[in-house]
Design a protein around this motif. Structure first.
Motif, PDB file in Angstrom:
ATOM      1  N   ALA A   1       0.827  -1.215   0.000  1.00  0.00           N
ATOM      2  CA  ALA A   1       0.000   0.000   0.000  1.00  0.00           C
ATOM      3  C   ALA A   1       0.857   1.259   0.000  1.00  0.00           C
ATOM      4  O   ALA A   1       0.571   2.234  -0.701  1.00  0.00           O
ATOM      5  N   ASN A   2       1.941   1.257   0.784  1.00  0.00           N
ATOM      6  CA  ASN A   2       2.806   2.438   0.845  1.00  0.00           C
ATOM      7  C   ASN A   2       3.458   2.725  -0.499  1.00  0.00           C
ATOM      8  O   ASN A   2       3.587   3.886  -0.914  1.00  0.00           O
ATOM      9  N   ASN A   3       3.902   1.665  -1.164  1.00  0.00           N
ATOM     10  CA  ASN A   3       4.533   1.866  -2.474  1.00  0.00           C
ATOM     11  C   ASN A   3       3.522   2.378  -3.491  1.00  0.00           C
ATOM     12  O   ASN A   3       3.846   3.197  -4.357  1.00  0.00           O
ATOM     13  N   MET A   4       2.309   1.886  -3.418  1.00  0.00           N
ATOM     14  CA  MET A   4       1.270   2.359  -4.323  1.00  0.00           C
ATOM     15  C   MET A   4       0.990   3.837  -4.084  1.00  0.00           C
ATOM     16  O   MET A   4       0.838   4.630  -5.022  1.00  0.00           O
ATOM     17  N   LEU A   5       0.932   4.235  -2.822  1.00  0.00           N
ATOM     18  CA  LEU A   5       0.734   5.651  -2.512  1.00  0.00           C
ATOM     19  C   LEU A   5       1.906   6.489  -3.012  1.00  0.00           C
ATOM     20  O   LEU A   5       1.721   7.626  -3.462  1.00  0.00           O
ATOM     21  N   GLY A   6       3.124   5.918  -2.929  1.00  0.00           N
ATOM     22  CA  GLY A   6       4.289   6.632  -3.439  1.00  0.00           C
ATOM     23  C   GLY A   6       4.198   6.870  -4.927  1.00  0.00           C
ATOM     24  O   GLY A   6       4.572   7.943  -5.427  1.00  0.00           O
ATOM     25  N   VAL A   7       3.692   5.886  -5.661  1.00  0.00           N
ATOM     26  CA  VAL A   7       3.515   6.049  -7.108  1.00  0.00           C
ATOM     27  C   VAL A   7       2.489   7.138  -7.392  1.00  0.00           C
ATOM     28  O   VAL A   7       2.685   8.004  -8.257  1.00  0.00           O
ATOM     29  N   ILE A   8       1.385   7.107  -6.667  1.00  0.00           N
ATOM     30  CA  ILE A   8       0.341   8.110  -6.872  1.00  0.00           C
ATOM     31  C   ILE A   8       0.864   9.513  -6.570  1.00  0.00           C
ATOM     32  O   ILE A   8       0.570  10.479  -7.274  1.00  0.00           O
ATOM     33  N   GLU A   9       1.659   9.626  -5.513  1.00  0.00           N
ATOM     34  CA  GLU A   9       2.233  10.922  -5.168  1.00  0.00           C
ATOM     35  C   GLU A   9       3.146  11.433  -6.271  1.00  0.00           C
ATOM     36  O   GLU A   9       3.144  12.629  -6.605  1.00  0.00           O
ATOM     37  N   ARG A  10       3.918  10.544  -6.865  1.00  0.00           N
ATOM     38  CA  ARG A  10       4.800  10.948  -7.968  1.00  0.00           C
ATOM     39  C   ARG A  10       3.984  11.333  -9.196  1.00  0.00           C
ATOM     40  O   ARG A  10       4.333  12.268  -9.926  1.00  0.00           O
ATOM     41  N   LEU A  11       2.904  10.612  -9.441  1.00  0.00           N
ATOM     42  CA  LEU A  11       2.042  10.957 -10.565  1.00  0.00           C
ATOM     43  C   LEU A  11       1.445  12.347 -10.380  1.00  0.00           C
ATOM     44  O   LEU A  11       1.340  13.124 -11.329  1.00  0.00           O
ATOM     45  N   ARG A  12       1.054  12.644  -9.157  1.00  0.00           N
ATOM     46  CA  ARG A  12       0.501  13.965  -8.876  1.00  0.00           C
ATOM     47  C   ARG A  12       1.547  15.054  -9.163  1.00  0.00           C
ATOM     48  O   ARG A  12       1.235  16.104  -9.724  1.00  0.00           O
ATOM     49  N   HIS A  13       2.798  14.779  -8.796  1.00  0.00           N
ATOM     50  CA  HIS A  13       3.867  15.756  -9.012  1.00  0.00           C
ATOM     51  C   HIS A  13       4.112  15.962 -10.510  1.00  0.00           C
ATOM     52  O   HIS A  13       4.249  17.106 -10.972  1.00  0.00           O
ATOM     53  N   VAL A  14       4.154  14.868 -11.255  1.00  0.00           N
ATOM     54  CA  VAL A  14       4.371  14.977 -12.706  1.00  0.00           C
ATOM     55  C   VAL A  14       3.216  15.715 -13.359  1.00  0.00           C
ATOM     56  O   VAL A  14       3.400  16.593 -14.205  1.00  0.00           O
ATOM     57  N   ARG A  15       2.008  15.382 -12.932  1.00  0.00           N
ATOM     58  CA  ARG A  15       0.833  16.002 -13.533  1.00  0.00           C
ATOM     59  C   ARG A  15       0.773  17.491 -13.236  1.00  0.00           C
ATOM     60  O   ARG A  15       0.274  18.290 -14.058  1.00  0.00           O
ATOM     61  N   SER A  16       1.286  17.895 -12.095  1.00  0.00           N
ATOM     62  CA  SER A  16       1.218  19.313 -11.712  1.00  0.00           C
ATOM     63  C   SER A  16       2.020  20.203 -12.655  1.00  0.00           C
ATOM     64  O   SER A  16       1.756  21.399 -12.759  1.00  0.00           O
ATOM     65  N   ILE A  17       2.993  19.635 -13.339  1.00  0.00           N
ATOM     66  CA  ILE A  17       3.788  20.426 -14.287  1.00  0.00           C
ATOM     67  C   ILE A  17       2.959  20.777 -15.516  1.00  0.00           C
ATOM     68  O   ILE A  17       3.197  21.791 -16.186  1.00  0.00           O
ATOM     69  N   GLY A  18       1.963  19.948 -15.823  1.00  0.00           N
ATOM     70  CA  GLY A  18       1.040  20.267 -16.906  1.00  0.00           C
ATOM     71  C   GLY A  18       1.587  20.057 -18.299  1.00  0.00           C
ATOM     72  O   GLY A  18       1.230  20.778 -19.239  1.00  0.00           O
TER      73      GLY A  18
END
Length: 360
Positions: free
Chosen positions: A262-279
């Motif tokens: 679960a922690n690793n999955m959350l880590g992936v989601i957090e990274r996706l959020r960061h990448v997406r924020s660049i637009g």
């Protein structure tokens, strides 16, 4: 392509003095794995061609098949040659004619001519090979014949003014490959199509290297031209060391754990959020050739942050590498529905849109 396609890729044939890690690089510790096979993760060579490629392109072949292919005289060739006075002139002109066609440099005083080629040409003309000794000592005659042949074939010698033409041919070829043999062949073909006698091989190689650099710059400029000032600031921020974690955001993005927890999955989601924020719009990857994009992805995923910072005089290239790395993360984890935790993905069919809804 004269056998160019059978070579190992240019990336695999780099000089032995250029070090590389024996293990295939990965992103993070656990990890995503290689983007491409190990041999394709190597840095390209400083030289355009390998020794074997130089032999193929620039030297006179010795085997019978290649002699027949390149040096068989047509009826028109024989009529032109046999009109010369004396056997030594006939054989000399025929040899010069063959050398203009392959490798394409024409007669080069002092350059050795293989006995196999002399014998092959002489046999077609019914002339003994021994007469060539006399021709080889008559420099003025050789020069006169070279000029006459160039006029007859509609050729001219290469000049410094032809370098832009060679660079352009190289850049066109490099749009989809870094293979030195393919690049050099493109230059050779462009020169021949333009009726130009080939210059020294070193000139062709330098033009190829220059064209390769030009294509790389063009790809970088094409991709980064789509970025806004705010996006560039966010990309630059990837290289800034966080005082709290003592690492850059780029290092954090690369450090993706793959075990299905679960922690690793959350880590992936957090990274996706960061990448997406660049637009960044994933569609911009289609603005350059897919091969070139994947090459930039490889470099962007493996180049250390401190090296990217050192490219400040070439910020466009630094931004381009980081941009391509971001696009690859987006494509690998979202657009194509692929995640490092394969077990979770098989159990839960998460599309790109749904994944981003989780990350929002």
């Amino acid at each position: 392509m004269d056998g160019c396609g059978c070579f190992a890729k240019d990336l695999e044939n780099r000089p032995s003095n250029m070090s590389h890690k024996s293990a295939a690089p990965t992103i993070g510790n656990g990890v995503i794995g290689t983007i491409l096979p190990q041999e394709e993760n190597r840095v390209g060579p400083r030289d355009l061609l390998t020794d074997h490629e130089r032999t193929l392109l620039f030297e006179i072949p010795a085997d019978d098949h290649e002699l027949i292919r390149h040096y068989t005289l047509s009826r028109a060739d024989q009529e032109f040659v046999l009109a010369k006075r004396g056997d030594r002139n006939k054989l000399g002109v025929a040899l010069q004619l063959g050398l203009l066609r392959h490798p394409g440099f024409g007669w080069r005083p002092g350059a050795p001519i293989p006995e196999t080629l002399i014998r092959f040409i002489a046999l077609q003309l019914g002339i003994p090979t021994s007469v060539f000794k006399d021709y080889g000592h008559r420099s003025q005659t050789q020069t006169d014949h070279a000029r006459e042949l160039a006029t007859w074939l509609g050729l001219r010698h290469s000049t410094h003014g032809d370098i832009p033409l060679m660079r352009e041919a190289a850049a066109d070829a490099v749009w989809s490959t870094d293979q030195g043999c393919v690049i050099a062949r493109a230059i050779i073909d462009r020169l021949r199509d333009s009726g130009i006698i080939l210059p020294d091989p070193s000139v062709i190689e330098r033009a190829g290297i220059s064209g390769r650099a030009k294509a790389r710059r063009l790809a970088a400029e094409t991709l980064t031209a789509t970025l806004t000032a705010d996006q560039i600031k966010m990309i630059d921020a990837l290289l800034v060391v966080d005082p709290a974690t003592k690492r850059t955001s780029l290092a954090w993005l690369r450090d993706v754990r793959t075990s299905p927890t679960a922690n690793n999955m959350l880590g992936v989601i957090e990274r996706l959020r960061h990448v997406r924020s660049i637009g960044i719009d994933p569609a911009i990857a289609a603005k350059i050739h897919e091969w070139r994009f994947q090459q930039l992805v490889r470099e962007g995923s493996l180049t250390p942050a401190f090296l990217l910072e050192w490219t400040c005089p070439r910020l466009v290239e630094s931004h381009c590498l980081l941009l391509c790395f971001m696009l690859e993360l987006y494509g690998a984890f979202v657009a194509k529905g692929r995640m490092p935790a394969d077990g979770i993905i098989k159990a839960v069919d998460i599309s790109g849109d749904r994944m981003f809804s989780l990350a929002a």
